[in-house]
Scaffold this active site. Sequence first.
Site, short mmCIF file in Angstrom:
data_model
loop_
_atom_site.label_atom_id
_atom_site.label_comp_id
_atom_site.label_asym_id
_atom_site.label_seq_id
_atom_site.Cartn_x
_atom_site.Cartn_y
_atom_site.Cartn_z
CD GLU A 92 -3.09 -1.11 0.11
OE1 GLU A 92 -3.04 0.21 -0.54
OE2 GLU A 92 -3.88 -1.96 0.05
NE ARG A 96 -4.09 2.60 -0.62
CZ ARG A 96 -5.25 2.65 -0.27
NH1 ARG A 96 -6.11 3.73 0.09
NH2 ARG A 96 -5.78 1.26 -0.10
CG ASP A 225 -5.02 -7.69 -7.70
OD1 ASP A 225 -4.08 -8.07 -6.99
OD2 ASP A 225 -6.24 -7.25 -6.97
CD GLU A 359 -10.58 -2.73 -8.79
OE1 GLU A 359 -9.90 -2.53 -7.90
OE2 GLU A 359 -11.81 -2.62 -8.39
CB THR A 445 -1.92 -1.58 -9.07
OG1 THR A 445 -3.04 -2.29 -9.22
CG2 THR A 445 -1.35 -1.42 -7.81
#
Length: 469
Positions: A92, A96, A225, A359, A445
């Site tokens: 994360e 981010r 993913d 998504e 992502t």
Amino acid sequence: QLLDSSDILVLFQMMKFAWDSYKRYAWGENELRPLSKNGNDDRTFGGLKGASIIDSLDTLYIMGLDDEYQEAKEWVENNLKLNVGGEASLFEVNIRYVGGLLSAYYLTGEEVFKRKAVELGRKLLPAFNTPTGIPHGVVNLAGDSRRAPGGDLRRSSVLAEVGTLHLEFVHLSELTKDSIYIEKVMNIRKHLNQLDKPHGLYPNALNPVSGNWEQHFVSIGALGDSFYEYLIKSYLMSDRTDEEAKKMYYDALEAIDKNLVQRSPGGLTYVAEWRGGVLDHRMDHLACFSGGMIGIGAEHGGPGSRQHQLDLAANITHTCHEAYRRTPTMLGPEVFRFDDGAEATAPRVNERHYLLRPEVVESYMYMWRLTHDPKYRDWGWEVLEALEQHCRIATGFSGVIDVYSHMIQHDNLQQSFFLAETLKYLYLLFSEDDLLSLEDWVFNTEAHPLPVIHRNCTQEAEDTHPEYP
């Protein structure tokens, strides 16, 4: 850059409203809780603050929300403290914070973003202090030597976490001229390459101490993913020179296509999960990114595969649209199933929530740019209207607890990725193709755009990056 349409103003207004609500009730905290009108600070980020600010930087900038961008930049300059001591999610923080700061730097040229990204990137390196070099999922940002520097040694490393570092780490090496970041991620790739894979599939967890798979659960949704996404995007970001990433991606896609792709009785194409050889006929909302991923990779595969992959991308995206269309809110559930009579629906109450996830609109954006089929913009507009109708409240945007209920209950969280991804992908869906062109940018992502590293065909790789072409 935008289409001549007054309707596009809705997206400006949505982003500004989400930002203003965060600023009013939760400024400097990680995320807004709009029902309780306060901030949300879980421990995911190890004491780092301002996740919504970092995640919003590039969205504010490309939308031309200049005053809001300046507010965000000033907060980063004056208030983003990196000397925190908590245990943070490597994944994360990387996608981010590091991704958001890198993107802001490449879009604006502001040195403060580069400086903070590099400083934070350095703090992530202790996660790799394992016998195998496979990083722990949790890292102590203080580097406190009295504690395990990578977190709990007993915790398995998740495929999506260890496989979702490459884009950002390559750029950290580019900016610092220090090969350590590339060396770390190339070691992960080398290790994964040498492992046996059941039917060519990658299980979702491996042990960072032994380096072995911990179980045989395979999914392109949660836990798996973005590993696949970063393989094809590593190839594209390298100006199509990273042949190892390309081979790994197409080999994995072939195994997924052969073993996981299914067709429902009603004719819907979906990607099932694989549990030790037994198929579980369900898809996560998270897995809906794969339509766009397969689409952008279609033209680079083997001879004769392009149309098959484009069709697969379109069919998966269509299925995800059906999961939305089959709810009264026109918002998709967190999980939808294809068993026991279910057809792209969520019969289980605990799988019916919508978390403002991006998504599905991500795949609409990619499929629009690849095909210019107007249905993708129509579908995106459906989502926009549903967000306005069901997720917008007086104090911000909030997820919905049950997308099948006519009585809307909100979950009291305006996710930072709503500003980073959902609103950005909708904006790009309705923009001209040259705004963040797919020839020049790849999106991490968390939807933070990073530039393709264009190389001269005669230019040799720099000495500091012997592994990276």
